[in-house]
Design a protein around this motif. Sequence first.
Motif, PDB file in Angstrom:
ATOM      1  N   ARG A 264       0.120 -33.725 -41.954  1.00 42.34           N
ATOM      2  CA  ARG A 264       1.186 -33.841 -40.650  1.00 42.34           C
ATOM      3  C   ARG A 264       0.667 -34.676 -39.743  1.00 42.34           C
ATOM      4  N   GLY A 265      -0.484 -34.874 -39.666  1.00 37.58           N
ATOM      5  CA  GLY A 265      -0.991 -35.480 -38.481  1.00 37.58           C
ATOM      6  C   GLY A 265      -0.661 -37.001 -38.439  1.00 37.58           C
ATOM      7  N   ARG A 266      -0.811 -37.467 -37.039  1.00 33.32           N
ATOM      8  CA  ARG A 266      -0.821 -38.929 -36.980  1.00 33.32           C
ATOM      9  C   ARG A 266      -1.755 -39.714 -37.596  1.00 33.32           C
ATOM     10  N   TYR A 267      -3.153 -39.173 -37.429  1.00 37.15           N
ATOM     11  CA  TYR A 267      -4.317 -39.398 -38.020  1.00 37.15           C
ATOM     12  C   TYR A 267      -4.748 -38.638 -39.177  1.00 37.15           C
ATOM     13  N   ILE A 268      -5.565 -39.494 -39.985  1.00 35.60           N
ATOM     14  CA  ILE A 268      -6.173 -38.688 -41.177  1.00 35.60           C
ATOM     15  C   ILE A 268      -7.679 -38.956 -40.995  1.00 35.60           C
ATOM     16  N   ALA A 269      -8.597 -37.922 -41.034  1.00 37.89           N
ATOM     17  CA  ALA A 269     -10.030 -37.929 -41.012  1.00 37.89           C
ATOM     18  C   ALA A 269     -10.539 -37.458 -42.464  1.00 37.89           C
ATOM     19  N   LEU A 270     -11.114 -38.222 -43.115  1.00 32.69           N
ATOM     20  CA  LEU A 270     -11.532 -37.861 -44.572  1.00 32.69           C
ATOM     21  C   LEU A 270     -12.973 -36.981 -44.392  1.00 32.69           C
ATOM     22  N   LEU A 271     -13.199 -36.194 -45.097  1.00 30.81           N
ATOM     23  CA  LEU A 271     -14.545 -35.401 -45.190  1.00 30.81           C
ATOM     24  C   LEU A 271     -14.832 -35.122 -46.395  1.00 30.81           C
ATOM     25  N   ASP A 272     -15.906 -35.172 -46.945  1.00 29.55           N
ATOM     26  CA  ASP A 272     -16.470 -34.891 -48.574  1.00 29.55           C
ATOM     27  C   ASP A 272     -16.851 -33.598 -48.145  1.00 29.55           C
ATOM     28  N   SER A 273     -16.884 -32.599 -49.289  1.00 31.31           N
ATOM     29  CA  SER A 273     -17.027 -31.278 -49.169  1.00 31.31           C
ATOM     30  C   SER A 273     -18.321 -30.784 -49.237  1.00 31.31           C
TER      31      SER A 273
END
Length: 256
Positions: A83-92
Amino acid sequence: MLPQCSVVIPVYNREDYITQTVESVLEQSFSNFEILLIDDCSTDGSYNLLKELERKDNRIKVFKNEVNLGVAETRNKGVSLSRGRYIALLDSDDIWLKDKLKKQLDHINDKGCSLSYCSYGFIDRNGNDIGGVFQVPPYIDLSGLLKRNVISCSTVLAERELFERYPFNKDYYHEDLVEWINMLKECKISYGYTGKLAKIRIMKGSKSGDKANAAKQRWLIYRDHMEMGLLASSFYFFNYALFSAIKYRSIRKDLR
């Protein structure tokens, strides 16, 4: 109120690391985010851990794939749920430093860009620092990216609409590189925050550690996805091999 940033974390058999990964997000100095944890049919205790984490913080949302989709499609699912304007990716199994989101959001707004990345360090399976810091350049274009992929998934912050236009392609081993290539064809340039804001976990036998197969798959991107001739492919591959050797030289001894 909608979150400004959605953190997308695909999870598959990461019960040993996922709690530390999520905690590194919860401890951020910037707090207006949601965390989307998508379990890709883990066979260990990952999903139960995710549900425990979800009960502790209402910014965490847990989902479970009905069948194993792989990391590319799981990231795409996270984007579709965000739902955010921005997306941040993060590996687990990676972690962020506490000011990662704040500093990178300020940076992307200051530069007026749609795609950004940052410098990062390396840790081993036990969380010990290894090697040095991978210092990213302040900006990169498509040609530079083809020579040297300086964008790690766990450092990416980009507009959600950009991810929606360019979903990850599961047909490629380096689905992340193909993603940045597609994005840079539109954006033309991406800006990097040169300070260290993340730590990437490197383990023997992992995708990050299997350099021989990585090189083979890199060549296929030049030839198939980019449809380059032999000469151009060889030029970019030579640069890739050179920079890769330099990047991993200081940590290779720890992968034995």
